[in-house]
Design a protein around this motif. Sequence first.
Motif, short mmCIF file in Angstrom:
data_model
loop_
_atom_site.label_atom_id
_atom_site.label_comp_id
_atom_site.label_asym_id
_atom_site.label_seq_id
_atom_site.Cartn_x
_atom_site.Cartn_y
_atom_site.Cartn_z
N ILE A 7 0.82 -1.20 -0.02
CA ILE A 7 -0.19 -0.09 0.02
C ILE A 7 1.05 1.25 0.13
N GLU A 8 0.97 1.99 -1.27
CA GLU A 8 1.71 3.07 -1.17
C GLU A 8 1.01 4.44 -0.49
N GLU A 9 1.99 5.15 0.28
CA GLU A 9 1.21 6.11 0.97
C GLU A 9 1.99 7.67 0.57
N ASP A 10 2.98 7.47 -0.41
CA ASP A 10 3.23 8.86 -0.61
C ASP A 10 2.42 9.73 -1.64
N ASP A 11 1.40 9.13 -2.38
CA ASP A 11 0.36 9.98 -3.28
C ASP A 11 -1.01 9.54 -3.03
N PRO A 12 -1.56 9.77 -1.84
CA PRO A 12 -3.00 9.12 -1.51
C PRO A 12 -4.02 9.96 -2.47
N TRP A 13 -5.18 9.32 -2.83
CA TRP A 13 -6.14 9.79 -3.53
C TRP A 13 -7.19 10.21 -2.51
N VAL A 14 -7.80 11.41 -2.57
CA VAL A 14 -8.96 11.99 -1.80
C VAL A 14 -10.03 12.20 -2.92
N LEU A 15 -11.03 11.30 -2.77
CA LEU A 15 -12.15 11.56 -3.85
C LEU A 15 -13.41 12.10 -3.03
N ALA A 16 -14.22 13.06 -3.51
CA ALA A 16 -15.33 13.50 -2.93
C ALA A 16 -16.59 13.18 -3.89
#
Length: 394
Positions: free
Chosen positions: A267-276
């Motif tokens: 699970i990569e944590e450098d570039d999380p996606w935040v979706l609304a």
Amino acid sequence: MELILLIIYSVIVWLIFFKFKLLPWNITSQVIVVTIPVFALTVLILFMNIVAPSSHDVRAMNYVIPIVPRVTGQVTEVPIEPNRPIKKGDVLFKIDPVPFKEAVNAAEAKLAELKVGLITAQAYQRGLDDELKNAQSVTQSIVARLDLAKKRVEQYTSLAAAGAGRRAEQEQAESDVANLQSQIAGAQANESKIKQKIEARTEAGEIDEVAQAKAQIAKAEADLVAAKYDLDGTTHLAPANGRVANLALRPGVRSTQFATMPVMSFIEEDDPWVLAFFKQNELRNVEPGNEAEIFLKMYPGRIIKCKVDSILWATAQGQMPISGNLPNTLPVEMPEQRIAVRLLVEPKDKELFLAAGARGGGAIYTEKGKMIHIVRKVFVRVSTKLDWFVFKLH
């Protein structure tokens, strides 16, 4: 927020009609007092949903990288722990390198052997011109001996005819001529073979032996690179900062290099996606760069500042398979799918840990109706305060 506005409105009504008695409290005033807040709140909320749309479904997502070994072998070491932070470049697991080291050694030995063969072929190429001169000299020498042998045949024939010579000497001379003629044919064939090799050089001026040796060396070098690549693959490193969930890999397990059989999920944590997610008619005024605020249940009471990155103008309902089959139209209308908006966390909260699957809510503030953005901001802050409470009876 509605409750706060109603409380403020109630205080104003109390002051006007009861405290200072500025207006009479009758049926008409009572109807007006009740109607005004209902109408005002309705208009405020409807307009606010257009210029500052809110979402009750905000999700934090991360890239999940299936870890597949580059080589097949027996696992000897797994130095990581599940659900622990891992830095980019840390060792995830190691595979027994012995067979791959032997493959590298064999490839290096083969390459060295072929390089010796190339030196021999190049030396042979350099000696072809001298070899051609030697072959021509041999041919010329035999031709001279043949001319002499023919003269002797003529002499012995004349002597034998006059009765002054022996028949046996004539036959020996004729035999020598035939033998020399055979030698000339062999020398000329050898000379022709050398000429063909010289004339059949490649565009680089190399004979077949040198060209073949270089081709074999190029293949051996490629095999050596592949062997070293496989050897490097026995140590698998973390591709980014992140963590491994549900780690089941252990020393002694034989891992395989099949893409459909990953040994773990990173699970990569450098570039999380935040979706609304919003209803489709809520996005008419939303543009990239708009200010946004979100709150997650895992951080009660905290407002996370964001910017709108892009709107994902696609849903599964918009995809039609390209085939010879007619599209399947269901008898019941499918519910409208919401549109996702990607949000970028501002630098202030960039280091905040966002667990994959974290849920919450938020709002986007467009360039219109900025005067009532404050109302939406109050709504958002009141909503995140409620996350402090856990409504559960056990």
